[in-house]
Design a protein around this motif. Structure first.
Motif, mmCIF file in Angstrom:
data_model
loop_
_atom_site.group_PDB
_atom_site.id
_atom_site.type_symbol
_atom_site.label_atom_id
_atom_site.label_comp_id
_atom_site.label_asym_id
_atom_site.label_seq_id
_atom_site.Cartn_x
_atom_site.Cartn_y
_atom_site.Cartn_z
ATOM 1 N N LYS A 1 0.942 -1.076 -0.081
ATOM 2 C CA LYS A 1 -0.108 -0.030 0.005
ATOM 3 C C LYS A 1 0.667 1.208 0.058
ATOM 4 C CE LYS A 1 -3.828 1.972 2.358
ATOM 5 N NZ LYS A 1 -4.859 1.996 3.781
ATOM 6 N N SER A 2 1.908 1.147 0.964
ATOM 7 C CA SER A 2 2.825 2.644 0.847
ATOM 8 C C SER A 2 3.517 2.675 -0.340
ATOM 9 C CB SER A 2 3.801 2.345 2.112
ATOM 10 O OG SER A 2 4.508 1.084 1.941
ATOM 11 N N THR A 3 4.076 1.829 -0.924
ATOM 12 C CA THR A 3 4.656 1.813 -2.224
ATOM 13 C C THR A 3 3.844 2.334 -3.365
ATOM 14 O OG1 THR A 3 6.122 0.073 -1.578
ATOM 15 C CG2 THR A 3 6.265 0.807 -3.880
ATOM 16 N N PHE B 1 -6.115 0.950 -3.863
ATOM 17 C CA PHE B 1 -5.977 0.997 -2.418
ATOM 18 C C PHE B 1 -6.778 2.510 -1.766
ATOM 19 C CE2 PHE B 1 -1.969 -1.515 -2.897
ATOM 20 C CZ PHE B 1 -2.320 -2.517 -2.148
ATOM 21 N N LEU B 2 -6.665 3.357 -2.526
ATOM 22 C CA LEU B 2 -7.157 4.632 -2.195
ATOM 23 C C LEU B 2 -9.029 4.626 -2.149
ATOM 24 C CD1 LEU B 2 -6.473 7.618 -1.335
ATOM 25 C CD2 LEU B 2 -6.781 8.353 -3.691
ATOM 26 N N TYR C 1 1.067 4.128 -2.881
ATOM 27 C CA TYR C 1 0.617 5.731 -2.845
ATOM 28 C C TYR C 1 1.912 6.410 -3.320
ATOM 29 C CZ TYR C 1 -3.557 4.611 -0.141
ATOM 30 O OH TYR C 1 -4.755 4.252 0.249
ATOM 31 N N LEU D 1 1.784 6.506 -7.012
ATOM 32 C CA LEU D 1 0.689 7.365 -7.721
ATOM 33 C C LEU D 1 0.893 8.876 -7.194
ATOM 34 C CD1 LEU D 1 -2.433 7.441 -8.498
ATOM 35 C CD2 LEU D 1 -2.947 7.412 -5.937
ATOM 36 N N VAL D 2 1.523 9.302 -6.058
ATOM 37 C CA VAL D 2 1.912 10.807 -6.147
ATOM 38 C C VAL D 2 3.019 10.973 -6.972
ATOM 39 C CG1 VAL D 2 3.533 12.227 -4.541
ATOM 40 C CG2 VAL D 2 1.513 10.559 -3.426
ATOM 41 N N HIS E 1 -6.665 -5.705 0.327
ATOM 42 C CA HIS E 1 -5.317 -5.438 0.310
ATOM 43 C C HIS E 1 -4.227 -6.658 -0.196
ATOM 44 C CE1 HIS E 1 -5.785 -1.626 3.076
ATOM 45 N NE2 HIS E 1 -6.196 -1.529 1.942
ATOM 46 N N GLY F 1 -2.253 2.200 -6.751
ATOM 47 C CA GLY F 1 -2.581 3.336 -5.631
ATOM 48 C C GLY F 1 -4.235 3.728 -5.704
#
Length: 750
Positions: A4-6, A354-355, A8, A11-12, A291, A351
């Motif tokens: 999830k963190s990766t 997940f979001l 995101y 995506l940023v 997830h 991303g």
């Protein structure tokens, strides 16, 4: 990578990249230059470039046919108005020369020396009547065959740029508007390029918009869930923007073949997304945590999806190994754009998944009915021989039919026959002997000193007569033309004297030749008079017929023209384009050879087996042969723009085979036997293959509605090849794998 963190962070990064692209927007440039269809690294191209340096481009002109609004061509009022148009066009900055019957002067050599008189004089009725009686000499040259129009031959600046050409063409049209004269037909480089680019701009926007609507419809039809529609659509738009942004930053102008790129990028990206989302929905229906399901799906499919995208990209990139610049540019730019689409999918899709909240609708959770694919799989196991012989029979039939296809291309075959540009060119073909340049290079043989030697002129006269017999009665310009003009002048302008003079008459005209050669008009001789050109116009008869006619002229020259006096060689833009079409078999073989090699290496690396590489090529080679049969049935001829589709179709069609084999490999690694592994692969991956084929076929099918021939045939033939590939993958590939049952189970057994 797909935690999830990766996801995101990726995506940023994607959002920042999109923001930068919107701030520093690249400005697209549209261009169409038919010289990019010349074969490169070719001796004839090098020769033509040398020819241009000696003489000039053979296509830097504009043909304009002017007719009187009241139908009376030789009326004083119309001729005066047309003459004003002629004069104003001549004054334009980028215009070199304007030739027409309106300003043509006939030289006359008398006892008091050289004088000139107007070929057509409308200052009074008597002069008009007298001069109009001697115009038959100019029929099919400066006056139409039917006598209803006169020709303005506008020679523009050499190697004029696209932007300057547009300005000049618009200025010419403004002059016509001011004088309220509507040309009956216009044909030429600056007009064709401008109209082509306008049509490209219209179709580019149209197909981009239609592609978005089509993708939206397909997503709703396939997934019936808001998140499974919005996320892929957003990813596709971002991917297309990135792809074109990168290509424009790299200096790639948008040309006639760029029209189909938005559709190609979107459908390739959507086919990748369908594989991810189909498996994700399956896991969510089985109750997996959101997830975990996202991470498992992207981790498990990223390699096979990457390989399918890579093979598609390489299918296009392989066109770079042809010798045609237009195909090379289309190949590398489309291949690069396809790769950009993959990175857009990987950077954006996880991303967003997940979001955003993801739910499975009640309709998707219902128990599924027995699969149609299961019934098909069971049926084909019982009819292996019948299926195998059917594929073999159809393939042999298509191979036999395809072997009869002719190689034939036209200068404007990218446009439909009823397009205004085509109609204008056809008018000049019918009324003025043609619109396409026809160029022959002339040089003296070892037994002559100059192209103006009497014996050499006799040889040129033979060639001109043969050209008119083969290509029609259009105007011919050569060193002999200068001599004929002086001979006519020595005979008081008698039209019957426009012919090769006697030897004595030729000797008496030396004093006038220098002045005649210095006059304005097309250059026909080099300074040393040892080299020259024979320039004419011919109808666009197609590369097949033009090649036959050129060979007939070559044979005539070999038998009837003394090589010690005169040497001839074909050159010019039309000749080079026809030669490009003629090399179509070689171009296709190069592209397919490179594509086969690259895909074979990739598959061999993936499965560590040359047998699998060979087996995988069989069901993807068959659709290409079936395409040949379809082309025969539909009457589609071979040309550059249809031959390249075999390479493109192979690169796209092989994706499904790789997905099928990748899933089968996973099943066998789990210890399942080949029959059961094929069944599970057939049911699960088969569904995704069917869906992606529907998407790809619908996307490419959209291109059928294009007015451009290359885009139309791309949509038609690739859509058909994808259907053929689906049949081969689902009906033939499993049967090819069954005889190797023991080898497969031993190879993948843990």
């Amino acid at each position: 990578m797909f935690r999830k963190s990766t996801a995101y962070l990726l995506l940023v990064f994607a959002i920042l990249l999109s923001v930068l692209l919107s701030i520093f927007r690249p400005i697209p440039q549209f261009n169409y230059d038919f010289e990019t269809f010349f074969p490169q690294e070719d001796q004839d191209l090098y020769f033509y470039q040398s020819f241009k340096n000696q003489f000039e481009n053979d296509n830097d002109y504009l043909l304009v046919a002017l007719g009187s609004p009241d139908g009376e061509l030789l009326s004083a009022d119309f001729l005066a108005e047309a003459s004003s148009v002629h004069t104003e066009i001549q004054k334009l900055e980028k215009v070199d020369t304007v030739i027409s019957i309106l300003n043509l002067e006939q030289p006359v050599i008398g006892v008091f020396g050289l004088s000139t008189r107007k070929v057509l004089d409308w200052t009074d009725k008597s002069s008009l009547q007298k001069t109009s009686e001697n115009l038959d000499q100019y029929r099919s040259r400066l006056i139409s065959k039917d006598g209803k129009s006169l020709l303005l031959w506008i020679k523009n600046e050499q190697n004029i740029s696209k932007s300057d050409g547009d300005i000049l063409y618009n200025s010419i049209k403004d002059i016509f508007s001011q004088h309220k004269i509507v040309p009956m037909a216009i044909a030429g480089k600056i007009q064709t390029q401008g109209d082509f680019v306008k049509l490209m701009q219209d179709e580019f926007g149209l197909f981009f918009g239609c592609s978005i609507v089509l993708m939206l419809f397909l997503l709703v039809l396939i997934f019936r869930s808001w998140w499974a529609v919005i996320i892929p659509l957003f990813v596709l738009i971002i991917g297309v923007a990135w792809a074109f942004g990168l290509l424009i930053y790299l200096g790639k102008p948008l040309d006639v073949m760029s029209v189909m790129q938005p559709t190609i990028f979107m459908i390739v990206g959507l086919s990748a997304l369908i594989h991810f989302f189909t498996h994700l929905i399956k896991k969510l229906k089985e109750g997996d945590d959101k997830h975990k399901a996202i991470r498992a799906v992207f981790k498990g499919l990223v390699v096979p999806v990457w390989l399918t995208i890579l093979t598609t990209s390489l299918g296009f990139v392989s066109l770079y190994f042809t010798t045609i610049p237009a195909l090379q540019d289309f190949g590398w730019s489309t291949g690069l754009g396809v790769l950009v689409m993959f990175f857009a999918v990987i950077l954006v899709a996880p991303g967003l998944l997940f979001l955003l909240p993801i739910t499975i609708s009640t309709s998707l959770q219902k128990s599924e009915k027995p699969s149609v694919l299961l019934a098909v799989f069971s049926w084909q196991l019982k009819h292996r021989k019948w299926i195998g012989f059917s594929f073999l029979g159809i393939t042999l039939l298509c191979l036999a039919l395809g072997s009869t296809l002719k190689i034939n291309g036209y200068l404007l075959d990218n446009l439909p026959t009823d397009h205004p540009i085509q109609q204008d060119f056809e008018y000049f073909n019918e009324q003025y002997g043609g619109s396409n340049p026809l160029e022959i290079y002339l040089s003296v043989g070892s037994g002559a000193n100059s192209l103006l030697d009497y014996e050499v002129l006799g040889e040129i006269d033979k060639i001109e007569a043969k050209i008119q017999e083969l290509f029609g009665e259009g105007q011919i310009i050569s060193p002999l033309t200068v001599v004929k003009t002086i001979n006519q002048a020595q005979n008081q302008g008698d039209p019957q004297a426009f012919e090769l003079p006697s030897k004595g008459q030729r000797q008496r005209m030396d004093r006038w030749l220098g002045k005649a050669l210095e006059s304005k008009g097309p250059k026909v001789l080099t300074d040393d008079k040892k080299s020259g050109r024979l320039s004419a116009r011919a109808p666009d008869l197609g590369s097949l017929k033009m090649t036959a006619l050129r060979e007939e002229l070559n044979e005539f020259v070999k038998q009837e023209v003394n090589p010690d006096l005169l040497q001839v060689r074909w050159t010019g833009t039309a000749y080079l384009i026809d030669k490009g079409h003629k090399s179509v078999t070689l171009q296709m073989a190069k592209g397919l050879g490179v594509a086969f090699l690259l895909v074979g290496i990739i598959v061999g690396f993936l499965f560590r087996s040359w047998r699998i590489s060979f087996l995988l090529l069989i069901p993807n080679f068959i659709p290409l042969i079936w395409m040949l049969g379809l082309m025969y049935v539909l009457g589609i001829e071979f040309k550059l723009t249809t031959a390249i589709l075999f390479t493109v179709a192979f690169g796209i069609a092989v994706d499904d085979s790789i997905h099928f084999m990748s899933r089968l490999k996973q099943e066998l690694k789990l210890g399942k036997n080949l029959i059961y592994g094929l069944k599970r692969t057939y049911l699960e991956t088969g569904k995704a293959i069917v869906l992606t084929t529907i998407v790809l076929t619908a996307g490419f099918g959209l291109l059928i509605f294009s007015q451009f021939g290359v885009t139309h045939f791309t949509g038609l033939l690739i859509s058909a090849s994808l259907i053929f590939a689906l049949l081969a993958d689902l009906m033939l590939l499993p049967l090819l794998l069954l005889p190797l049952k023991k080898i497969w189970e031993k190879k993948f057994k843990n």
